[in-house]
Design a protein around this motif. Structure first.
Motif, PDB file in Angstrom:
ATOM      1  N   TYR A 118      -5.342 -16.488  18.654  1.00 55.40           N
ATOM      2  CA  TYR A 118      -4.663 -15.358  19.286  1.00 55.40           C
ATOM      3  C   TYR A 118      -3.521 -14.886  18.401  1.00 55.40           C
ATOM      4  N   GLY A 119      -3.219 -13.594  18.496  1.00 55.65           N
ATOM      5  CA  GLY A 119      -2.020 -13.079  17.871  1.00 55.65           C
ATOM      6  C   GLY A 119      -0.787 -13.601  18.587  1.00 55.65           C
ATOM      7  N   LEU A 120       0.360 -13.512  17.938  1.00 58.80           N
ATOM      8  CA  LEU A 120       1.580 -14.073  18.504  1.00 58.80           C
ATOM      9  C   LEU A 120       2.039 -13.327  19.752  1.00 58.80           C
ATOM     10  N   HIS A 121       1.494 -12.126  19.969  1.00 59.06           N
ATOM     11  CA  HIS A 121       1.796 -11.376  21.181  1.00 59.06           C
ATOM     12  C   HIS A 121       0.615 -11.371  22.143  1.00 59.06           C
ATOM     13  N   GLY A 122      -0.373 -12.249  21.903  1.00 62.64           N
ATOM     14  CA  GLY A 122      -1.506 -12.375  22.814  1.00 62.64           C
ATOM     15  C   GLY A 122      -2.750 -11.631  22.398  1.00 62.64           C
ATOM     16  N   GLU A 123      -2.738 -10.955  21.252  1.00 60.49           N
ATOM     17  CA  GLU A 123      -3.924 -10.235  20.797  1.00 60.49           C
ATOM     18  C   GLU A 123      -5.071 -11.216  20.540  1.00 60.49           C
ATOM     19  N   SER A 124      -6.291 -10.757  20.748  1.00 58.97           N
ATOM     20  CA  SER A 124      -7.431 -11.646  20.548  1.00 58.97           C
ATOM     21  C   SER A 124      -8.646 -10.852  20.094  1.00 58.97           C
ATOM     22  N   GLY A 125      -9.696 -11.592  19.700  1.00 60.63           N
ATOM     23  CA  GLY A 125     -10.985 -11.000  19.382  1.00 60.63           C
ATOM     24  C   GLY A 125     -10.913  -9.918  18.331  1.00 60.63           C
ATOM     25  N   ASP A 126     -11.444  -8.752  18.672  1.00 58.33           N
ATOM     26  CA  ASP A 126     -11.524  -7.641  17.718  1.00 58.33           C
ATOM     27  C   ASP A 126     -10.152  -7.135  17.302  1.00 58.33           C
ATOM     28  N   GLU A 127      -9.119  -7.421  18.096  1.00 51.53           N
ATOM     29  CA  GLU A 127      -7.772  -6.987  17.730  1.00 51.53           C
ATOM     30  C   GLU A 127      -7.274  -7.699  16.470  1.00 51.53           C
ATOM     31  N   LEU A 128      -7.910  -8.809  16.119  1.00 57.24           N
ATOM     32  CA  LEU A 128      -7.539  -9.560  14.921  1.00 57.24           C
ATOM     33  C   LEU A 128      -8.542  -9.313  13.791  1.00 57.24           C
ATOM     34  N   GLU A 129      -9.123  -8.140  13.777  1.00 57.55           N
ATOM     35  CA  GLU A 129     -10.137  -7.813  12.779  1.00 57.55           C
ATOM     36  C   GLU A 129      -9.680  -8.195  11.369  1.00 57.55           C
ATOM     37  N   GLU A 130     -10.549  -8.900  10.668  1.00 53.10           N
ATOM     38  CA  GLU A 130     -10.227  -9.354   9.321  1.00 53.10           C
ATOM     39  C   GLU A 130     -10.546  -8.260   8.310  1.00 53.10           C
ATOM     40  N   ARG A 131      -9.572  -7.985   7.444  1.00 53.97           N
ATOM     41  CA  ARG A 131      -9.748  -6.981   6.395  1.00 53.97           C
ATOM     42  C   ARG A 131      -9.295  -7.546   5.058  1.00 53.97           C
ATOM     43  N   THR A 132      -9.842  -7.000   3.999  1.00 51.92           N
ATOM     44  CA  THR A 132      -9.497  -7.431   2.645  1.00 51.92           C
ATOM     45  C   THR A 132      -8.659  -6.358   1.965  1.00 51.92           C
ATOM     46  N   LEU A 133      -7.554  -6.792   1.342  1.00 54.51           N
ATOM     47  CA  LEU A 133      -6.673  -5.878   0.611  1.00 54.51           C
ATOM     48  C   LEU A 133      -7.063  -5.931  -0.870  1.00 54.51           C
ATOM     49  N   GLU A 134      -7.919  -5.003  -1.263  1.00 55.66           N
ATOM     50  CA  GLU A 134      -8.493  -5.038  -2.611  1.00 55.66           C
ATOM     51  C   GLU A 134      -7.448  -4.791  -3.702  1.00 55.66           C
ATOM     52  N   HIS A 135      -6.341  -4.138  -3.365  1.00 58.28           N
ATOM     53  CA  HIS A 135      -5.371  -3.764  -4.396  1.00 58.28           C
ATOM     54  C   HIS A 135      -4.472  -4.915  -4.808  1.00 58.28           C
ATOM     55  N   LEU A 136      -4.480  -6.030  -4.061  1.00 54.99           N
ATOM     56  CA  LEU A 136      -3.663  -7.190  -4.405  1.00 54.99           C
ATOM     57  C   LEU A 136      -4.525  -8.260  -5.060  1.00 54.99           C
ATOM     58  N   THR A 137      -3.994  -8.901  -6.101  1.00 54.22           N
ATOM     59  CA  THR A 137      -4.785  -9.874  -6.854  1.00 54.22           C
ATOM     60  C   THR A 137      -4.806 -11.249  -6.210  1.00 54.22           C
ATOM     61  N   ARG A 162       0.834  -1.213   0.000  1.00 52.75           N
ATOM     62  CA  ARG A 162       0.000   0.000   0.000  1.00 52.75           C
ATOM     63  C   ARG A 162       0.860   1.252   0.000  1.00 52.75           C
ATOM     64  N   THR A 163       2.175   1.088   0.291  1.00 49.09           N
ATOM     65  CA  THR A 163       3.104   2.218   0.271  1.00 49.09           C
ATOM     66  C   THR A 163       4.259   1.899  -0.667  1.00 49.09           C
ATOM     67  N   GLU A 164       4.435   2.715  -1.679  1.00 52.00           N
ATOM     68  CA  GLU A 164       5.603   2.591  -2.552  1.00 52.00           C
ATOM     69  C   GLU A 164       6.698   3.488  -1.988  1.00 52.00           C
ATOM     70  N   PRO A 165       7.779   2.898  -1.510  1.00 52.63           N
ATOM     71  CA  PRO A 165       8.812   3.708  -0.866  1.00 52.63           C
ATOM     72  C   PRO A 165       9.624   4.505  -1.880  1.00 52.63           C
ATOM     73  N   ALA A 166      10.250   5.541  -1.383  1.00 51.60           N
ATOM     74  CA  ALA A 166      11.228   6.274  -2.176  1.00 51.60           C
ATOM     75  C   ALA A 166      12.598   5.653  -1.948  1.00 51.60           C
ATOM     76  N   LEU A 167      13.400   5.510  -3.023  1.00 52.71           N
ATOM     77  CA  LEU A 167      14.722   4.895  -2.938  1.00 52.71           C
ATOM     78  C   LEU A 167      15.806   5.938  -3.172  1.00 52.71           C
ATOM     79  N   GLU A 168      16.852   5.862  -2.358  1.00 46.39           N
ATOM     80  CA  GLU A 168      18.000   6.744  -2.511  1.00 46.39           C
ATOM     81  C   GLU A 168      19.284   5.936  -2.424  1.00 46.39           C
ATOM     82  N   ARG A 169      20.285   6.346  -3.236  1.00 50.57           N
ATOM     83  CA  ARG A 169      21.606   5.705  -3.155  1.00 50.57           C
ATOM     84  C   ARG A 169      22.283   6.074  -1.850  1.00 50.57           C
TER      85      ARG A 169
END
Length: 634
Positions: free
Chosen positions: A320-339, A133-140
């Motif tokens: 659970y998340g790997l750091h103990g997160e649970s329930g709403d903290e693991l809200e499922e979302r869809t990344l529409e920009h990826l095929t 979702r973020t295209e980084p800027a590259l510098e030498r």
């Protein structure tokens, strides 16, 4: 670009994060700073937008890869008309004295070496932060390229003589060509968060220390594990290494897989994020870690889910998340920009299973506690821990007769699933065993009464005379589910029970291929028939056959399952029985847990060479995976 098949990928990592690397030298999946963080490379989920970091010959080539013996270090060898080169990939492990602690591990090292002749290697560096979702800027920079964007930084560097070969070709892409002759080598590395500490370390030393770490871990077994026949040993060791790679060092939790959204079937919308810890995995994990002699990791995992158990049982969630997160903290979302992988979306992050009611989790917790004590007599139950276990068993008494989402997490469907009732029985049975064997206070009469009620319900409503089998849920006469194979393994019924044998025969006839690949279920009114085989269910069949003294078939199926691993010894979640195509998130911990447990079962049942059954074989002499007490008071 074509999407490589999953069998063309290897996994490197440490106990923080992982990276998928194709046989063509491309890092196509990696998340920083942790496995469950957003990706910096995700070409496996979108060939055009996802981002990657590739090293491969400029000329036509043949390639293959392998792990260095007893490590998670990957070597990819490229053969061209003019020479041969090897790329060695690994992620470092912080083992006590390295600088900057966790940040030391947020790096990938790539050693490029020409073995013979002359080889020109192309480098392509296209990082894409936050799931592209973020295209980084590259510098030498003096030694490479810095990518920055939305508060994130990723630094690519090479050894000084080759740094000038890297050029920023577009605002978001860097590339270059490095020519090596026989005996020459060049290091490339990426460091998340800036230049240090990777730019300041001795990379040869870090490689040697990483080799040493993995090999010492494999050899550092607390107690002698069961002797595995030689021809199975390498696959068991690879499964051990995969599990260790996935274990999160901060909490001891283990994700189901290293990826998200690899589909269960090409064209299917069944694409889930598996970078979380499912409570139901606990019983399989405890068993496999102890059987391979890794008691320290088993204790750490025990402590992790014990902390979870010390909450209100109603608030315990399936995942659970790997750091103990649970329930709403693991809200499922869809990344529409990826095929999606092979353009099979949606791409999901988070997992909606968190808020589901799954009654099997309570049996999993109590079983895992009981299992740990059986394996490790030094483990004792504190008053606080026993209070939590007692609350869980009481909760099961009050709720076992409710509908739930089941082990397969059917969305928007609630049924009386056989597997859920079986695990409720396990919670009561092992809770009683813990109380009796450890002289702990408990309402035993009430628990025994509910245990008897669950048993009667399963036996009267869970077996279909029409199907000749235990069935998926109580409202069906025809839905056959592979979870019924667990009935003798949990010792709910003995293997020789006519209903158990009929169920195994029905699974063989309706769910299994001729060579033992098992789909999860068929004839269900909830979802259409499964067509892709589920590796864990296939290993369950092996286990049930061992207990049934059908050892020749068990061994035949097990060895066929070994053939479905990729050449590196890794498994995904599923396989297409017709084509052999691997499907589902990859690599899959469940599949490797199943392999270890089945190898242990067979080894207990067969003589050491693994070829013949002992003359005095009796299934009762084969310790079931999920042990229960045999005290007459229980």
């Amino acid at each position: 670009m074509e999407y490589p098949p999953l069998r063309d990928y290897g996994l490197i990592g440490n106990d923080d994060s992982c990276a998928l690397i194709s046989r063509h030298g491309s890092i196509d999946w990696c998340c920083f700073p942790h496995l469950e963080s957003s990706s910096v490379f995700a070409r496996v989920l979108d060939a055009e937008r996802g981002g990657h970091f590739a090293v491969s010959p400029a000329a036509d080539y043949e390639s293959n890869h392998r792990y260095l013996d007893r490590t998670n270090i990957l070597e990819t060898t490229f053969e061209t008309a003019d020479g041969q080169a090897t790329v060695t990939d690994f992620m470092p492990l912080c083992n006590g004295g390295e600088p900057d602690g966790d940040r030391f591990q947020q790096a990938i090292y790539r050693c490029l070496e020409c073995d013979r002749g002359r080889v020109e290697l192309q480098i392509e560096f296209e990082p894409r932060f936050d799931y592209a979702r973020t295209e980084p800027a590259l510098e030498r920079t003096d030694d490479g390229v810095m990518a920055t964007g939305d508060g994130e930084r990723l630094h690519l560097a090479t050894d000084a003589p080759f740094a000038r070969a890297l050029e920023v070709t577009t605002s978001t892409t860097a590339a270059g060509t490095i020519s090596l002759e026989a005996g020459q080598r060049c290091w490339c590395w990426v460091q998340y968060g800036g230049r240090e500490p990777a730019s300041a370390v001795d990379r040869e030393y870090v490689l040697d220390e990483t080799k040493r770490y993995w090999r010492e871990w494999v050899g550092r077994r607390d107690g002698a594990p069961t002797t595995i026949p030689e021809r199975w040993h390498e696959m068991v060791v690879r499964s051990e290494l995969l599990l260790k790679l996935l274990i999160h060092h901060e909490t001891g939790s283990i994700p189901a897989a290293a990826t998200t959204s690899i589909p269960e079937a090409i064209g299917s919308d069944r694409t889930w994020d598996y970078r979380y810890n499912w409570i139901r995995d606990a019983k399989f994990t405890i068993q496999s870690l102890h059987d391979t002699g890794h008691k320290q990791e088993a204790r750490e995992y025990f402590e992790w889910f014990s902390d979870i158990a010390r909450t209100d049982p109603a608030s315990i969630t399936p995942v659970y998340g790997l750091h103990g997160e649970s329930g709403d903290e693991l809200e499922e979302r869809t990344l529409e920009h990826l095929t999606g992988y092979r353009e099979t979306g949606p791409v999901r992050i988070g997992n909606a299973a968190g808020p589901q009611q799954q009654l099997d989790i309570y049996g999993t917790i109590v079983q895992a506690v009981y299992e740990t004590i059986q394996f490790d007599p030094a483990t004792t139950i504190t008053a606080d821990e026993w209070g939590a276990i007692r609350d869980i068993v009481d909760y099961v008494c009050d709720h076992w007769n409710e509908r739930d989402a089941g082990i397969w997490e059917f969305r928007n469907e609630r049924r009386h699933f056989l597997h859920s009732k079986l695990l409720c029985w396990v919670a009561l049975d092992r809770g009683i065993a813990l109380a009796v064997e450890n002289d702990l206070e408990a309402p035993l009469d009430a628990w025994r009464g509910d245990r008897d009620a669950v048993r009667e319900t399963i036996e009267t409503r869970g077996f279909s005379e029409t199907a000749g089998s235990f069935v998926q849920h109580f409202k069906t006469e025809t839905a056959i589910d592979a979870t019924a194979l667990l009935i003798p393994i949990y010792e709910f019924l003995p293997p020789e029970d006519e209903r158990v044998q009929a169920t195994i025969d029905t699974v063989l006839e309706q769910l299994a291929t001729d060579d033992g690949l098992v789909v999860r279920f068929i004839n269900s009114d909830i979802r259409r028939d499964e067509e892709k085989a589920f590796f864990l269910c296939s290993f369950w069949l092996v286990d049930a056959l061992v207990l049934s003294n059908r050892l020749d078939r068990a061994r035949e199926y097990f060895e066929h399952l070994l053939e479905h691993a990729i050449p590196l010894g890794l498994y995904s979640e599923k396989v297409d029985p017709k084509t052999g195509q691997l499907l589902g998130n990859f690599p899959q911990a469940f599949s490797h847990l199943g392999l270890i447990n089945s190898a242990t079962y067979l080894t207990r049942a067969l003589e050491c060479d693994g070829d013949v059954a002992p003359a005095d074989f009796d299934p009762e002499n084969v310790e079931t995976l999920f042990r229960r007490g045999d005290s007459p008071e229980i």
